[in-house]
Design an enzyme around this catalytic site. Structure first.
Site, PDB file in Angstrom:
ATOM      1  N   LYS A  41       0.959  -0.959   0.150  1.00 58.94           N
ATOM      2  CA  LYS A  41       0.120   0.029   0.320  1.00 58.94           C
ATOM      3  C   LYS A  41       1.284   1.007  -0.425  1.00 58.94           C
ATOM      4  CE  LYS A  41      -1.525   3.536   3.291  1.00 58.94           C
ATOM      5  NZ  LYS A  41      -1.908   3.926   1.902  1.00 58.94           N
TER       6      LYS A  41
ATOM      7  N   GLY B  21       6.563   5.262   7.891  1.00 66.90           N
ATOM      8  CA  GLY B  21       5.573   6.644   8.238  1.00 66.90           C
ATOM      9  C   GLY B  21       6.081   7.354   9.691  1.00 66.90           C
ATOM     10  N   SER B  22       5.227   8.251   9.923  1.00 67.57           N
ATOM     11  CA  SER B  22       4.781   8.736  11.462  1.00 67.57           C
ATOM     12  C   SER B  22       4.968   7.756  12.419  1.00 67.57           C
ATOM     13  CB  SER B  22       3.996   9.684  11.516  1.00 67.57           C
ATOM     14  OG  SER B  22       2.932   9.014  11.647  1.00 67.57           O
ATOM     15  N   ASN B  23       5.676   8.141  13.424  1.00 70.99           N
ATOM     16  CA  ASN B  23       5.812   7.416  15.096  1.00 70.99           C
ATOM     17  C   ASN B  23       3.753   6.798  15.800  1.00 70.99           C
ATOM     18  OD1 ASN B  23       8.487   8.538  15.099  1.00 70.99           O
ATOM     19  ND2 ASN B  23       8.139   7.800  16.767  1.00 70.99           N
TER      20      ASN B  23
ATOM     21  N   VAL C 184       1.360   6.764  14.151  1.00 71.94           N
ATOM     22  CA  VAL C 184       0.798   5.222  12.985  1.00 71.94           C
ATOM     23  C   VAL C 184       1.411   4.084  13.381  1.00 71.94           C
ATOM     24  CG1 VAL C 184      -0.051   4.744  10.567  1.00 71.94           C
ATOM     25  CG2 VAL C 184       0.345   7.317  11.032  1.00 71.94           C
ATOM     26  N   GLY C 185       3.211   4.379  13.224  1.00 70.25           N
ATOM     27  CA  GLY C 185       3.654   2.800  13.835  1.00 70.25           C
ATOM     28  C   GLY C 185       3.251   3.055  15.169  1.00 70.25           C
TER      29      GLY C 185
ATOM     30  N   GLU D 211      10.295   1.859  10.700  1.00 68.37           N
ATOM     31  CA  GLU D 211      10.984   3.093  10.414  1.00 68.37           C
ATOM     32  C   GLU D 211      10.266   4.007  10.453  1.00 68.37           C
ATOM     33  OE1 GLU D 211      13.834   2.913  11.083  1.00 68.37           O
ATOM     34  OE2 GLU D 211      14.325   0.924  10.465  1.00 68.37           O
TER      35      GLU D 211
ATOM     36  N   CYS E 182      13.774  11.712   6.993  1.00 66.96           N
ATOM     37  CA  CYS E 182      13.241  11.452   8.547  1.00 66.96           C
ATOM     38  C   CYS E 182      15.086  11.702   8.841  1.00 66.96           C
ATOM     39  CB  CYS E 182      13.352   9.880   7.799  1.00 66.96           C
ATOM     40  SG  CYS E 182      14.015   8.418   6.934  1.00 66.96           S
TER      41      CYS E 182
ATOM     42  N   GLU F 235      10.594  16.331  15.947  1.00 65.16           N
ATOM     43  CA  GLU F 235      10.199  16.551  13.877  1.00 65.16           C
ATOM     44  C   GLU F 235       9.649  17.434  13.808  1.00 65.16           C
ATOM     45  OE1 GLU F 235       8.554  13.042  12.187  1.00 65.16           O
ATOM     46  OE2 GLU F 235      10.523  12.577  10.931  1.00 65.16           O
TER      47      GLU F 235
HETATM   48  P1  NDP Z   1       2.029   8.416   7.977  1.00 60.24           P
HETATM   49  O1  NDP Z   1       2.362   7.776   9.303  1.00 60.24           O
HETATM   50  O2  NDP Z   1       0.876   9.505   7.834  1.00 60.24           O
HETATM   51  O3  NDP Z   1       1.321   7.747   6.789  1.00 60.24           O
HETATM   52  C1  NDP Z   1       2.608   6.420   6.029  1.00 60.24           C
HETATM   53  C2  NDP Z   1       2.052   5.542   5.291  1.00 60.24           C
HETATM   54  O4  NDP Z   1       1.268   4.853   6.564  1.00 60.24           O
HETATM   55  C3  NDP Z   1       1.063   5.517   4.312  1.00 60.24           C
HETATM   56  O5  NDP Z   1       0.889   5.261   3.406  1.00 60.24           O
HETATM   57  C4  NDP Z   1      -0.883   5.958   4.720  1.00 60.24           C
HETATM   58  O6  NDP Z   1      -1.309   6.205   4.028  1.00 60.24           O
HETATM   59  C5  NDP Z   1      -0.498   4.717   5.680  1.00 60.24           C
HETATM   60  N1  NDP Z   1      -0.327   4.809   7.303  1.00 60.24           N
HETATM   61  C6  NDP Z   1      -1.231   5.757   7.861  1.00 60.24           C
HETATM   62  N2  NDP Z   1      -2.773   5.323   8.820  1.00 60.24           N
HETATM   63  C7  NDP Z   1      -2.053   4.207   8.947  1.00 60.24           C
HETATM   64  C8  NDP Z   1      -3.005   3.494   9.656  1.00 60.24           C
HETATM   65  N3  NDP Z   1      -3.068   3.865  10.559  1.00 60.24           N
HETATM   66  N4  NDP Z   1      -2.891   1.775   9.469  1.00 60.24           N
HETATM   67  C9  NDP Z   1      -1.692   1.525   8.550  1.00 60.24           C
HETATM   68  N5  NDP Z   1      -1.269   2.296   7.271  1.00 60.24           N
HETATM   69  C10 NDP Z   1      -1.283   4.054   7.626  1.00 60.24           C
HETATM   70  O7  NDP Z   1       3.390   9.390   7.460  1.00 60.24           O
HETATM   71  P2  NDP Z   1       3.652  10.022   6.059  1.00 60.24           P
HETATM   72  O8  NDP Z   1       3.578  10.119   4.951  1.00 60.24           O
HETATM   73  O9  NDP Z   1       2.947  11.035   6.879  1.00 60.24           O
HETATM   74  O10 NDP Z   1       5.140  10.379   6.073  1.00 60.24           O
HETATM   75  C11 NDP Z   1       5.476  11.241   7.346  1.00 60.24           C
HETATM   76  C12 NDP Z   1       6.383  10.906   8.124  1.00 60.24           C
HETATM   77  O11 NDP Z   1       7.538   9.492   7.849  1.00 60.24           O
HETATM   78  C13 NDP Z   1       7.899  11.266   8.857  1.00 60.24           C
HETATM   79  O12 NDP Z   1       6.988  10.978  10.404  1.00 60.24           O
HETATM   80  C14 NDP Z   1       9.146  10.470   8.716  1.00 60.24           C
HETATM   81  O13 NDP Z   1       9.914  10.870  10.112  1.00 60.24           O
HETATM   82  C15 NDP Z   1       8.822   9.321   8.628  1.00 60.24           C
HETATM   83  N6  NDP Z   1       9.563   8.226   8.015  1.00 60.24           N
HETATM   84  C16 NDP Z   1      10.509   7.794   8.200  1.00 60.24           C
HETATM   85  C17 NDP Z   1      11.853   6.999   7.715  1.00 60.24           C
HETATM   86  C18 NDP Z   1      12.786   6.248   8.132  1.00 60.24           C
HETATM   87  O14 NDP Z   1      13.503   5.530   7.219  1.00 60.24           O
HETATM   88  N7  NDP Z   1      12.855   6.483   9.320  1.00 60.24           N
HETATM   89  C19 NDP Z   1      11.467   7.668   6.356  1.00 60.24           C
HETATM   90  C20 NDP Z   1      10.516   8.197   5.300  1.00 60.24           C
HETATM   91  C21 NDP Z   1       9.580   9.357   6.341  1.00 60.24           C
HETATM   92  P3  NDP Z   1      -2.071   7.052   3.383  1.00 60.24           P
HETATM   93  O15 NDP Z   1      -1.498   8.090   3.418  1.00 60.24           O
HETATM   94  O16 NDP Z   1      -2.389   6.944   1.883  1.00 60.24           O
HETATM   95  O17 NDP Z   1      -3.378   6.899   4.258  1.00 60.24           O
END
Ligand code: NDP
Length: 500
Positions: free
Chosen positions: A180, A233-235, A237-238, A255, A289, A390
């Site tokens: 996804k 992604g973000s903390n 959501v993670g 990550e 990130c 962040e």
């Molecule tokens: P998000 O956490 O918002 O989204 C990341 C992904 O998760 C998207 O595909 C999103 O879908 C999906 N998602 C959102 N909610 C859920 C859920 N409840 N269950 C499952 N999947 C979900 O992050 P961003 O896209 O805004 O990215 C920015 C963040 O990512 C920053 O905090 C950054 O630091 C981090 N990041 C970390 C990296 C690392 O390797 N450490 C590298 C790159 C980024 P959708 O948006 O389509 O709804």
């Protein structure tokens, strides 16, 4: 003109080797952050679409796991070659959907190409261990076995690189993937899936389901046949995903964010440090990130560093990333702009001194895009929010310190632990820093960005949960260790008991 590279008006999901409409028949628009032009419509898929993708992946994985790994790797070589041939087109599409300047987009696509060839090489390694048995006429070894169906959830800021970091090791190890991508950046997923299709990957081994995190992502996290979730992604959501996976005893690799710092000591080459800070803080408009958002500077060189940074920041050209002369592109969307602006106010209220930037660019050529002026704060203190949280934008804060030891302490005093850097000419400090900086990546006399794909990528503390993307370490989350004992003595030998 470049928009002609985008051939579809509406995207489809890629399931079982076919391009299929989402059963929801709902779409949302994807806009170019540089000018808000609509690029494509992306499906908001349903649970049903995810279920179909998982079912097809489950079936395909059984066959794929039986294909010898060197043959699985051949597909990745072809993927790498196709990416190489299409590097320029891919880079331009990436700049259009994500905003990053074209030079950086080319770098990101190259990262994917490098990963294809590196992981293809793993097809002839995937090393396990052989080890002596404690019993006579008995052979012992460990092998990597695929996990099964892998769920990959990726963010918008590195829409192709991160996807390759996850899908390539998963596929070479014999898994099938349901991916996804972020809704903001579906075009890289579409292009990569097309490349996989052309490369001869058997149907169903890679499936792409577009849609929201709350629907598609959440369904994947809960699906009983997905055995591992790999998320960047973000903390917030993670953490939610980790909790849900924990309940199901599902493997999960996270990550997440960073609050990365460059340390500039009193003996540093200030010109080099300035270049390193600019590249790390304002590249990808600070939406990495690994972006540098803190500069921990020795008080003796603080003023000189400020002067250099201000003078170089004036030269940064901001605008549409497709214009080769621009160095800083737009912010991904209006929410991102708002979040950054909010932190500017927080920083000022906390008492940090704003030296440059701090505002949305919305006049003239910037009127139609999401642009934010590169921003420099000074005299921040380690506990301020702008020095702890962040921001994910082109904002960097100088924190003065009195000593090397204090610099290390300030660096480590945040919840994240992704990347750090130190500028010094003192070899003793170099080695002490690489030991004491509590981050997954440490740079010496370079900025906080620039990971190479054959080394592990990831962070300590709140940045992740101990797994790594990239490098050979990336295989760990996509494989299970299996211990195999072959007894050729012809009699029952009991371990720990029949040892002579
Ligand atoms: P998000 O956490 O918002 O989204 C990341 C992904 O998760 C998207 O595909 C999103 O879908 C999906 N998602 C959102 N909610 C859920 C859920 N409840 N269950 C499952 N999947 C979900 O992050 P961003 O896209 O805004 O990215 C920015 C963040 O990512 C920053 O905090 C950054 O630091 C981090 N990041 C970390 C990296 C690392 O390797 N450490 C590298 C790159 C980024 P959708 O948006 O389509 O709804």
């Amino acid at each position: 003109m470049t928009k002609t590279l985008i051939q579809e008006e509406k995207l489809m999901n890629f399931i079982n080797g076919n391009w299929v409409n989402s059963s929801s028949n709902q779409f949302t628009e994807v806009k170019n952050p540089a000018n808000l032009e609509t690029l494509v419509q992306v499906p908001l898929s349903s649970e049903d679409d995810v279920n179909k993708a998982v079912q097809t992946a489950k079936e395909a994985q059984k066959e794929w796991a039986l294909v010898p790994a060197p043959q699985r790797a051949e597909v990745l070589y072809r993927v790498g070659m196709l990416m190489k041939e299409r590097k320029e087109d891919l880079s331009q599409i990436l700049t259009m959907e994500n905003g990053k300047v074209i030079e950086e987009a080319r770098g990101e696509v190259q990262e994917g190409i490098d990963m294809a060839f590196y992981m293809a090489g793993e097809g002839r390694r995937l090393f396990g261990q052989t080890t002596p048995s404690e019993l006579k006429d008995k052979f012992a070894m460990s092998v990597r076995a695929p996990v099964g169906v892998v769920g990959i959830i990726t963010p918008w800021n590195f829409p192709i690189a991160i996807a390759t970091w996850k899908s390539f090791p998963a596929i070479v190890a014999g898994n099938a993937v349901v991916w996804k991508p972020a809704t903001e950046t579906p075009l890289m997923a579409y292009e990569l899936a097309k490349i996989f299709e052309e490369s001869g990957l058997p149907k169903g081994v890679l499936n792409v389901v577009f849609g929201s995190g709350s629907k598609v992502g959440n369904t994947m996290v809960h699906h009983k046949d997905i055995r591992v979730i790999s998320f960047t992604g973000s903390n917030d959501v993670g953490r939610t995903i980790a909790a849900k996976c924990g309940e199901q005893l599902k493997k999960v690799s996270l990550e997440m964010g960073g609050k990365n710092a460059v340390i500039v000591m009193d003996d540093a080459d200030l010109s080099l440090a300035t270049e390193g800070i600019l590249w790390s803080a304002f590249g990808t408009s600070g939406q990495r990130c690994t972006a540098c958002s803190r500069v921990i500077v020795h008080e003796d060189v603080k003023e000189r560093l400020e002067e250099r940074l201000l003078s170089e920041m004036e030269k940064l050209t901001i605008g549409n990333g497709l214009d080769e002369t621009n160095k800083v592109g737009p912010i991904i969307n209006k929410d991102g702009l708002e979040k950054i602006q909010n932190y500017i106010k927080i920083g000022q209220d906390e008492g940090a001194k704003l030296l440059a930037g701090g505002y949305v660019l919305n006049n003239g050529e910037y009127a139609d895009g999401n642009y934010f002026a590169p921003t420099l704060f000074t005299d921040a203190t380690p506990e301020m929010k702008i020095a702890q949280e962040e921001i994910f934008g082109p904002v960097v804060s100088l924190i003065p310190v009195k000593s090397f030891e204090e610099a290390i302490e300030v660096n480590n005093g945040v919840e994240y632990g992704l990347s750090s850097s130190v500028f010094t000419r003192d070899v003793n400090r170099v080695f002490a820093a690489q030991r004491d900086l509590d981050t997954g990546i440490v740079y010496v006399n370079a900025g906080t960005t620039g990971a190479e794909i054959h080394l592990p990528f990831g962070g300590t503390k709140g940045t992740g949960n101990g797994h790594r993307d990239s490098g050979v370490a990336a295989l760990d989350v996509f494989t299970e260790w299996k211990a195999v004992y072959v007894d050729y003595s012809g009699k029952l030998q009991r371990a720990q008991i029949d040892v002579e």
